[in-house]
Design a protein around this motif. Structure first.
Motif, PDB file in Angstrom:
ATOM      1  N   ASP A  20      -4.411   6.763  -1.155  1.00  0.00           N
ATOM      2  CA  ASP A  20      -1.774   6.512  -1.957  1.00  0.00           C
ATOM      3  C   ASP A  20      -2.180   5.336  -1.998  1.00  0.00           C
ATOM      4  O   ASP A  20      -1.329   6.033  -2.763  1.00  0.00           O
ATOM      5  N   ALA A  21      -3.424   4.834  -3.071  1.00  0.00           N
ATOM      6  CA  ALA A  21      -2.756   3.663  -4.167  1.00  0.00           C
ATOM      7  C   ALA A  21      -2.983   4.589  -5.256  1.00  0.00           C
ATOM      8  O   ALA A  21      -2.777   2.980  -6.008  1.00  0.00           O
ATOM      9  N   GLU A  22      -3.578   5.273  -5.415  1.00  0.00           N
ATOM     10  CA  GLU A  22      -3.882   6.831  -6.694  1.00  0.00           C
ATOM     11  C   GLU A  22      -5.167   4.897  -7.182  1.00  0.00           C
ATOM     12  O   GLU A  22      -5.158   4.944  -8.273  1.00  0.00           O
ATOM     13  N   TYR A  23      -5.944   4.918  -6.469  1.00  0.00           N
ATOM     14  CA  TYR A  23      -7.419   3.602  -6.827  1.00  0.00           C
ATOM     15  C   TYR A  23      -8.165   4.627  -7.722  1.00  0.00           C
ATOM     16  O   TYR A  23      -8.677   5.670  -7.139  1.00  0.00           O
ATOM     17  N   ASP A  24      -7.954   4.458  -9.089  1.00  0.00           N
ATOM     18  CA  ASP A  24      -9.247   4.948  -9.865  1.00  0.00           C
ATOM     19  C   ASP A  24     -10.376   4.800 -10.009  1.00  0.00           C
ATOM     20  O   ASP A  24     -11.015   4.808 -11.251  1.00  0.00           O
ATOM     21  N   GLY A  25     -10.848   3.538  -9.671  1.00  0.00           N
ATOM     22  CA  GLY A  25     -11.484   2.158  -9.913  1.00  0.00           C
ATOM     23  C   GLY A  25     -13.031   2.759  -9.524  1.00  0.00           C
ATOM     24  O   GLY A  25     -13.284   3.956  -8.683  1.00  0.00           O
ATOM     25  N   TRP A  26     -13.616   1.719  -9.825  1.00  0.00           N
ATOM     26  CA  TRP A  26     -15.214   2.179  -9.219  1.00  0.00           C
ATOM     27  C   TRP A  26     -15.007   1.249  -7.782  1.00  0.00           C
ATOM     28  O   TRP A  26     -14.733   0.680  -7.423  1.00  0.00           O
ATOM     29  N   VAL A  27     -15.941   2.006  -6.569  1.00  0.00           N
ATOM     30  CA  VAL A  27     -16.748   1.714  -5.183  1.00  0.00           C
ATOM     31  C   VAL A  27     -17.557   0.974  -5.314  1.00  0.00           C
ATOM     32  O   VAL A  27     -18.680   2.241  -5.402  1.00  0.00           O
ATOM     33  N   MET A  70     -14.310   9.812  -5.299  1.00  0.00           N
ATOM     34  CA  MET A  70     -15.305   8.055  -5.612  1.00  0.00           C
ATOM     35  C   MET A  70     -15.801   8.395  -7.167  1.00  0.00           C
ATOM     36  O   MET A  70     -17.059   9.316  -6.545  1.00  0.00           O
ATOM     37  N   LYS A  71     -16.258   6.450  -7.249  1.00  0.00           N
ATOM     38  CA  LYS A  71     -16.816   6.287  -8.567  1.00  0.00           C
ATOM     39  C   LYS A  71     -17.662   5.620  -7.585  1.00  0.00           C
ATOM     40  O   LYS A  71     -17.383   4.937  -7.298  1.00  0.00           O
ATOM     41  N   ASN A  97      -0.760  -3.734  -2.581  1.00  0.00           N
ATOM     42  CA  ASN A  97      -1.606  -4.103  -3.531  1.00  0.00           C
ATOM     43  C   ASN A  97      -1.920  -3.017  -5.032  1.00  0.00           C
ATOM     44  O   ASN A  97      -2.959  -3.201  -5.942  1.00  0.00           O
ATOM     45  N   ALA A  98      -1.404  -1.651  -4.569  1.00  0.00           N
ATOM     46  CA  ALA A  98      -1.739  -0.880  -5.547  1.00  0.00           C
ATOM     47  C   ALA A  98      -0.738  -1.617  -6.651  1.00  0.00           C
ATOM     48  O   ALA A  98       0.053  -1.722  -6.807  1.00  0.00           O
ATOM     49  N   GLY A  99      -1.660  -0.581  -8.577  1.00  0.00           N
ATOM     50  CA  GLY A  99      -1.183  -1.215  -9.184  1.00  0.00           C
ATOM     51  C   GLY A  99      -1.849  -2.153 -10.005  1.00  0.00           C
ATOM     52  O   GLY A  99      -2.131  -2.816 -11.096  1.00  0.00           O
ATOM     53  N   HIS A 100      -1.939  -3.606  -9.020  1.00  0.00           N
ATOM     54  CA  HIS A 100      -3.227  -4.471  -8.995  1.00  0.00           C
ATOM     55  C   HIS A 100      -4.046  -4.586  -9.252  1.00  0.00           C
ATOM     56  O   HIS A 100      -5.127  -5.219  -9.475  1.00  0.00           O
ATOM     57  N   THR A 101      -5.259  -3.543  -8.233  1.00  0.00           N
ATOM     58  CA  THR A 101      -5.895  -3.395  -7.439  1.00  0.00           C
ATOM     59  C   THR A 101      -7.219  -2.996  -9.404  1.00  0.00           C
ATOM     60  O   THR A 101      -7.112  -1.488  -8.819  1.00  0.00           O
ATOM     61  N   PHE A 102      -8.237  -3.966  -9.813  1.00  0.00           N
ATOM     62  CA  PHE A 102      -8.642  -2.913 -10.734  1.00  0.00           C
ATOM     63  C   PHE A 102     -10.779  -2.958  -9.937  1.00  0.00           C
ATOM     64  O   PHE A 102     -10.723  -1.568 -10.772  1.00  0.00           O
ATOM     65  N   HIS A 103     -11.236  -3.646  -9.489  1.00  0.00           N
ATOM     66  CA  HIS A 103     -12.353  -2.875  -8.626  1.00  0.00           C
ATOM     67  C   HIS A 103     -12.601  -3.548  -7.709  1.00  0.00           C
ATOM     68  O   HIS A 103     -11.414  -4.148  -6.934  1.00  0.00           O
TER      69      HIS A 103
END
Length: 270
Positions: free
Chosen positions: A236-243, A1-2, A203-209
């Motif tokens: 699971d959603a392969e989110y790689d943005g900031w938390v 996580m970032k 919303n995997a693929g839509h989420t940027f932040h």
């Protein structure tokens, strides 16, 4: 996580002091509310923007972008029938995008509930058209700067417009632009009909932040929300943005909020 944290948490602190404090606690990103810099972002000179960026970088922190875009301003409105106000608002959002790039960031969170409530006599369908018109005026600057504006659904306690991730995604689809994406916030998602992890996965693929907080308006770990299934859903959603930690209750103090929030989030990582 970032991990990032929002700078207004450190109310009254000098920018350089904030940067060094959050870096020492393990954050590598800082999210900035424009009203902490000046009444209007256009009041912040190019020289000052450069100085703010250098101070962050010297502390080992990236200014990831801006949020609370229209807070504590007047004369701007996202979904007004007044075309002149929409033009003015679009122009100001474009100015915010330029400032974001100048500061070294690449995202803006469009929340600002008081500047998007449905006005008397305006239907949701009309408000959608007005919103798309306002956002459309920002697109050339978003493209030029590489900044993404993120639509933030908020609960009905805060606003009566754009309350669900599905509504935000529908607006995104109508606009059809790669620099307009979705922002998800734990507190806001608590008002959705579906469980928070399900909203994230849907919303995997839509989420940027992503904003980490508790429905009690405090930081992660300061309330009853279990972040383990939330972080599992992000994975699971392969989110790689900031938390990014965003709170609205600044008790007991900024350093405790920042320190305990990141400690708890790291414990919850899958």
């Amino acid at each position: 996580m970032k991990y990032a944290i929002c700078n207004e948490t450190f109310e009254g602190w000098d920018h350089a002091r904030v940067c060094y404090a959050v870096s020492s606690l393990g954050y590598t990103g800082l999210e900035v509310a424009p009203f902490t810099l000046a009444p209007l972002i256009t009041d912040v000179s190019a020289a000052r923007r450069g100085e703010l960026r250098r101070q962050a970088e010297a502390a080992g922190v990236t200014i990831i972008g801006l949020h609370w875009l229209l807070a504590k301003t007047s004369g701007f409105y996202l979904n007004t029938p007044d075309a002149d106000v929409r033009q003015k608002t679009g122009d100001y959002l474009a100015a915010l995008a330029q400032a974001t790039a100048d500061l070294g960031g690449n995202l803006m969170v469009l929340g600002s509930p008081l500047q998007r409530n449905l006005l008397a006599g305006t239907t949701r369908e009309a408000a959608d058209d007005f919103t798309l018109d306002t956002l459309g005026r920002t697109l050339p600057t978003l493209e030029k700067t590489g900044v993404t504006i993120c639509l933030e659904p908020l609960g009905p306690v805060e606003t009566n417009y754009l309350n669900t991730a599905a509504h935000a995604v529908a607006l995104m689809a109508k606009l059809g632009h790669p620099n307009v994406k979705l922002h998800l916030d734990v507190k806001a998602m608590s008002a959705e009909d579906a469980p928070i992890p399900d909203v994230i996965r849907a919303n995997a693929g839509h989420t940027f932040h992503f904003h980490a907080n508790d429905p009690n308006r405090r930081g992660p770990g300061f309330g009853d929300t279990d972040f383990k299934p939330i972080f599992r859903a992000l994975k699971d959603a392969e989110y790689d943005g900031w938390v990014s930690v965003e709170v609205f209750d600044y008790a007991p103090d900024p350093e405790t909020i920042a320190r305990e929030s990141i400690r708890y989030m790291r414990e919850c990582e899958p």
